[in-house]
Design a protein around this motif. Structure first.
Motif, PDB file in Angstrom:
ATOM      1  N   ASP A  84      35.053  28.703  48.042  1.00 31.75           N
ATOM      2  CA  ASP A  84      35.932  28.956  49.195  1.00 31.75           C
ATOM      3  C   ASP A  84      35.966  30.470  49.446  1.00 31.75           C
ATOM      4  OD1 ASP A  84      38.057  29.368  50.974  1.00 31.75           O
ATOM      5  OD2 ASP A  84      39.166  27.639  50.224  1.00 31.75           O
ATOM      6  N   ILE A  85      35.108  30.943  50.330  1.00 27.77           N
ATOM      7  CA  ILE A  85      34.999  32.389  50.596  1.00 27.77           C
ATOM      8  C   ILE A  85      36.286  32.934  51.200  1.00 27.77           C
ATOM      9  CG2 ILE A  85      33.813  34.113  52.004  1.00 27.77           C
ATOM     10  CD1 ILE A  85      31.271  32.536  51.711  1.00 27.77           C
ATOM     11  N   LEU A  86      36.867  32.206  52.155  1.00 28.87           N
ATOM     12  CA  LEU A  86      38.087  32.683  52.802  1.00 28.87           C
ATOM     13  C   LEU A  86      39.249  32.735  51.812  1.00 28.87           C
ATOM     14  CD1 LEU A  86      37.935  30.909  56.277  1.00 28.87           C
ATOM     15  CD2 LEU A  86      37.505  33.309  55.758  1.00 28.87           C
ATOM     16  N   GLY A  87      39.322  31.744  50.931  1.00 26.21           N
ATOM     17  CA  GLY A  87      40.373  31.748  49.916  1.00 26.21           C
ATOM     18  C   GLY A  87      40.231  32.936  48.979  1.00 26.21           C
ATOM     19  N   GLU A  88      38.992  33.201  48.545  1.00 31.14           N
ATOM     20  CA  GLU A  88      38.744  34.340  47.660  1.00 31.14           C
ATOM     21  C   GLU A  88      39.078  35.658  48.360  1.00 31.14           C
ATOM     22  OE1 GLU A  88      35.220  36.432  44.961  1.00 31.14           O
ATOM     23  OE2 GLU A  88      34.738  34.689  46.204  1.00 31.14           O
ATOM     24  N   ALA A  89      38.703  35.760  49.642  1.00 31.99           N
ATOM     25  CA  ALA A  89      39.005  36.968  50.408  1.00 31.99           C
ATOM     26  C   ALA A  89      40.502  37.178  50.539  1.00 31.99           C
ATOM     27  CB  ALA A  89      38.370  36.876  51.796  1.00 31.99           C
ATOM     28  N   SER A  90      41.239  36.103  50.757  1.00 28.30           N
ATOM     29  CA  SER A  90      42.692  36.183  50.869  1.00 28.30           C
ATOM     30  C   SER A  90      43.323  36.645  49.559  1.00 28.30           C
ATOM     31  CB  SER A  90      43.255  34.818  51.273  1.00 28.30           C
ATOM     32  OG  SER A  90      44.656  34.833  51.284  1.00 28.30           O
ATOM     33  N   ALA A  91      42.830  36.092  48.442  1.00 30.70           N
ATOM     34  CA  ALA A  91      43.344  36.486  47.126  1.00 30.70           C
ATOM     35  C   ALA A  91      43.064  37.963  46.862  1.00 30.70           C
ATOM     36  CB  ALA A  91      42.720  35.621  46.039  1.00 30.70           C
ATOM     37  N   LEU A  92      41.866  38.423  47.219  1.00 32.63           N
ATOM     38  CA  LEU A  92      41.510  39.833  47.030  1.00 32.63           C
ATOM     39  C   LEU A  92      42.387  40.747  47.893  1.00 32.63           C
ATOM     40  CD1 LEU A  92      37.649  39.493  46.888  1.00 32.63           C
ATOM     41  CD2 LEU A  92      39.048  40.593  45.128  1.00 32.63           C
ATOM     42  N   SER A  93      42.669  40.309  49.103  1.00 31.53           N
ATOM     43  CA  SER A  93      43.543  41.093  49.976  1.00 31.53           C
ATOM     44  C   SER A  93      44.930  41.229  49.357  1.00 31.53           C
ATOM     45  CB  SER A  93      43.640  40.413  51.345  1.00 31.53           C
ATOM     46  OG  SER A  93      44.480  41.143  52.216  1.00 31.53           O
ATOM     47  N   ALA A  94      45.421  40.133  48.784  1.00 32.45           N
ATOM     48  CA  ALA A  94      46.731  40.166  48.129  1.00 32.45           C
ATOM     49  C   ALA A  94      46.708  41.061  46.894  1.00 32.45           C
ATOM     50  CB  ALA A  94      47.155  38.745  47.750  1.00 32.45           C
ATOM     51  N   ILE A  95      45.611  40.993  46.125  1.00 37.19           N
ATOM     52  CA  ILE A  95      45.466  41.864  44.948  1.00 37.19           C
ATOM     53  C   ILE A  95      45.469  43.326  45.388  1.00 37.19           C
ATOM     54  CG2 ILE A  95      43.881  42.606  43.125  1.00 37.19           C
ATOM     55  CD1 ILE A  95      42.998  39.631  42.931  1.00 37.19           C
ATOM     56  N   GLY A  96      44.743  43.632  46.462  1.00 39.46           N
ATOM     57  CA  GLY A  96      44.724  44.998  46.979  1.00 39.46           C
ATOM     58  C   GLY A  96      46.089  45.478  47.401  1.00 39.46           C
ATOM     59  N   SER A  97      46.833  44.598  48.088  1.00 38.07           N
ATOM     60  CA  SER A  97      48.189  44.951  48.534  1.00 38.07           C
ATOM     61  C   SER A  97      49.104  45.193  47.340  1.00 38.07           C
ATOM     62  CB  SER A  97      48.753  43.830  49.408  1.00 38.07           C
ATOM     63  OG  SER A  97      47.979  43.667  50.578  1.00 38.07           O
ATOM     64  N   LEU A  98      48.963  44.367  46.304  1.00 38.73           N
ATOM     65  CA  LEU A  98      49.774  44.526  45.099  1.00 38.73           C
ATOM     66  C   LEU A  98      49.438  45.837  44.395  1.00 38.73           C
ATOM     67  CD1 LEU A  98      51.687  43.629  42.862  1.00 38.73           C
ATOM     68  CD2 LEU A  98      49.859  42.171  41.955  1.00 38.73           C
ATOM     69  N   ARG A  99      48.149  46.123  44.256  1.00 31.46           N
ATOM     70  CA  ARG A  99      47.728  47.363  43.606  1.00 31.46           C
ATOM     71  C   ARG A  99      48.221  48.590  44.376  1.00 31.46           C
ATOM     72  NH1 ARG A  99      46.961  47.354  38.369  1.00 31.46           N
ATOM     73  NH2 ARG A  99      45.702  45.583  37.687  1.00 31.46           N
ATOM     74  N   PHE A 100      48.195  48.502  45.681  1.00 33.29           N
ATOM     75  CA  PHE A 100      48.699  49.589  46.517  1.00 33.29           C
ATOM     76  C   PHE A 100      50.201  49.765  46.312  1.00 33.29           C
ATOM     77  CE2 PHE A 100      49.808  50.970  51.064  1.00 33.29           C
ATOM     78  CZ  PHE A 100      49.658  52.309  50.760  1.00 33.29           C
ATOM     79  N   LEU A 101      50.893  48.641  46.188  1.00 28.38           N
ATOM     80  CA  LEU A 101      52.342  48.662  46.010  1.00 28.38           C
ATOM     81  C   LEU A 101      52.744  49.399  44.740  1.00 28.38           C
ATOM     82  CD1 LEU A 101      55.036  47.538  47.191  1.00 28.38           C
ATOM     83  CD2 LEU A 101      54.699  45.527  45.751  1.00 28.38           C
ATOM     84  N   ILE A 102      51.927  49.266  43.671  1.00 31.73           N
ATOM     85  CA  ILE A 102      52.275  49.917  42.398  1.00 31.73           C
ATOM     86  C   ILE A 102      51.570  51.269  42.245  1.00 31.73           C
ATOM     87  CG2 ILE A 102      52.751  47.715  41.272  1.00 31.73           C
ATOM     88  CD1 ILE A 102      50.042  47.851  39.917  1.00 31.73           C
ATOM     89  N   GLY A 103      50.909  51.723  43.326  1.00 32.31           N
ATOM     90  CA  GLY A 103      50.317  53.061  43.324  1.00 32.31           C
ATOM     91  C   GLY A 103      48.937  53.166  42.725  1.00 32.31           C
ATOM     92  N   ASP A 104      48.275  52.018  42.517  1.00 29.37           N
ATOM     93  CA  ASP A 104      46.926  52.021  41.951  1.00 29.37           C
ATOM     94  C   ASP A 104      45.918  52.043  43.107  1.00 29.37           C
ATOM     95  OD1 ASP A 104      44.563  51.654  40.628  1.00 29.37           O
ATOM     96  OD2 ASP A 104      45.188  49.867  39.519  1.00 29.37           O
ATOM     97  N   ILE A 105      45.691  53.241  43.647  1.00 29.19           N
ATOM     98  CA  ILE A 105      44.860  53.396  44.839  1.00 29.19           C
ATOM     99  C   ILE A 105      43.419  52.941  44.599  1.00 29.19           C
ATOM    100  CG2 ILE A 105      43.954  55.041  46.528  1.00 29.19           C
ATOM    101  CD1 ILE A 105      46.965  54.573  46.719  1.00 29.19           C
ATOM    102  N   GLU A 106      42.855  53.315  43.471  1.00 27.25           N
ATOM    103  CA  GLU A 106      41.451  53.009  43.192  1.00 27.25           C
ATOM    104  C   GLU A 106      41.190  51.508  43.184  1.00 27.25           C
ATOM    105  OE1 GLU A 106      38.016  53.771  39.765  1.00 27.25           O
ATOM    106  OE2 GLU A 106      39.968  54.776  39.613  1.00 27.25           O
ATOM    107  N   ASN A 107      42.021  50.755  42.452  1.00 26.60           N
ATOM    108  CA  ASN A 107      41.807  49.311  42.370  1.00 26.60           C
ATOM    109  C   ASN A 107      42.224  48.592  43.647  1.00 26.60           C
ATOM    110  OD1 ASN A 107      40.616  48.852  39.745  1.00 26.60           O
ATOM    111  ND2 ASN A 107      42.545  49.544  38.871  1.00 26.60           N
ATOM    112  N   ALA A 108      43.189  49.170  44.364  1.00 24.76           N
ATOM    113  CA  ALA A 108      43.551  48.622  45.670  1.00 24.76           C
ATOM    114  C   ALA A 108      42.359  48.719  46.612  1.00 24.76           C
ATOM    115  CB  ALA A 108      44.749  49.373  46.247  1.00 24.76           C
ATOM    116  N   ARG A 109      41.698  49.880  46.589  1.00 19.56           N
ATOM    117  CA  ARG A 109      40.512  50.100  47.428  1.00 19.56           C
ATOM    118  C   ARG A 109      39.413  49.083  47.093  1.00 19.56           C
ATOM    119  NH1 ARG A 109      39.113  54.976  45.666  1.00 19.56           N
ATOM    120  NH2 ARG A 109      40.201  56.134  47.319  1.00 19.56           N
ATOM    121  N   LYS A 110      39.137  48.909  45.794  1.00 18.05           N
ATOM    122  CA  LYS A 110      38.067  48.001  45.366  1.00 18.05           C
ATOM    123  C   LYS A 110      38.327  46.571  45.850  1.00 18.05           C
ATOM    124  CE  LYS A 110      36.706  50.484  41.147  1.00 18.05           C
ATOM    125  NZ  LYS A 110      36.690  50.420  39.654  1.00 18.05           N
ATOM    126  N   ALA A 111      39.554  46.112  45.648  1.00 19.98           N
ATOM    127  CA  ALA A 111      39.887  44.731  46.028  1.00 19.98           C
ATOM    128  C   ALA A 111      39.808  44.534  47.541  1.00 19.98           C
ATOM    129  CB  ALA A 111      41.282  44.371  45.523  1.00 19.98           C
TER     130      ALA A 111
END
Length: 313
Positions: free
Chosen positions: A209-236
């Motif tokens: 499920d490509i769209l599901g995986e993309a959605s999960a990655l977007s959420a991971i990026g948003s979470l990483r950004f929320l806690i100030g982890d810019i590098e991993n937010a960018r990657k996700a």
């Protein structure tokens, strides 16, 4: 010979019901009602209460989708009554109850919705489909969410996730884990949220499920950004953008690009202002391509504000 005859009439009833399903899918709602009515009569004439109940349940679901709430309730009540005392009919009964729960949720009658979903769970605890029991817990968790009881929702979603995991139903488990992560983020339980999102992503990937995986990655990026982890937010988020582009889901791609632009624009040292400009422009271009003027104007305004801020800094 009796078994063969029974098989024939069961198949015939299902053939008629399938015609109802096909008509529903193509928007021919009156035709769907006619076929479902014919199938229900067929099962009734053959004294097959479970077959009749299944068709009435589908008819109720059709009426619910059209917001014909009174008709839906009538059909779903009739379905439940037919099999309430029928042996080995737990799955059929619970299915009708779950659909009736959705009806009450649509009417925002949450107390009745909760009572009915408990009936579904009680029926399935004595037998029937384990997958449907997971669905019942999923619906109960949603009711808790609507009531504002996040902690109870989280506990109930966990029950659903456990069942879907045991039954090997990866996509349903992923969906529930995604919901759990949203609650965890709201409650600032970030470690748990991240673990659930990673598990969610893995399940979507395993199931293709490509769209599901993309959605999960977007959420991971948003979470990483929320806690100030810019590098991993960018990657996700970059992976999310890539997958949305691959799937040609341009609206979600534009949204992920906007998130990525915000990540790059948030910090002069850890971020990258040049990349931020590129992502903003690409997001604006996609919204323009989609003729979504509302989002195009909003992102353009945000981009211009970023440029002004960059000049001042």
């Amino acid at each position: 010979m009796a078994v063969i005859n029974k098989q024939k009439y069961v198949n015939q009833g299902e053939v008629i019901a399938q015609k109802g399903d096909d008509a529903w899918k193509t928007g021919l709602y009156d035709e769907a009602r006619t076929f479902y009515g014919q199938a229900a009569k067929f099962f009734h004439d053959n004294e097959d209460h479970q077959g009749q109940a299944m068709v009435l349940s589908r008819l109720g679901e059709l009426e619910l989708s059209l917001e014909n709430f009174e008709a839906a309730e009538k059909d779903l009540n009739a379905a439940a009554e037919l099999v309430k005392h029928e042996p080995d009919a737990e799955t059929v009964l619970a299915d009708a109850y779950i659909k009736k729960t959705k009806l009450y949720i649509a009417l925002y009658d949450l107390d009745n919705a909760h009572k009915i979903i408990k009936k579904a769970q009680d029926a399935l605890e004595n037998g029937g489909s384990r997958s449907l029991l997971g669905d019942a817990y999923d619906q109960e968790a949603y009711i808790f969410l609507l009531k504002g009881d996040d902690k109870s929702a989280l506990k109930t979603y966990q029950k659903a996730a456990d069942i879907f995991n045991q039954e090997g139903i990866g996509l349903k488990e992923a969906s529930v884990l995604r919901a759990m992560a949203r609650i965890a983020m709201k409650l600032k339980i970030y470690d748990k949220a991240h673990d659930w999102l990673e598990s969610c992503r893995a399940l979507y990937r395993e199931n293709g499920d490509i769209l599901g995986e993309a959605s999960a990655l977007s959420a991971i990026g948003s979470l990483r950004f929320l806690i100030g982890d810019i590098e991993n937010a960018r990657k996700a988020l970059m992976k999310s953008v890539y997958l949305y582009g691959k799937a040609e889901h341009h609206f979600a791609e534009a949204e992920a690009l906007l998130y990525l632009a915000r990540v790059e624009a948030s910090d002069a040292e850890k971020g990258d202002f040049a990349r931020a400009k590129t992502h903003y422009k690409k997001s604006i271009e996609l919204y323009d391509f989609l003729q979504n003027d509302t989002m195009k104007i909003a992102v353009l305004e945000e981009y211009n504000n970023f440029l002004k801020r960059e000049i001042i800094d």
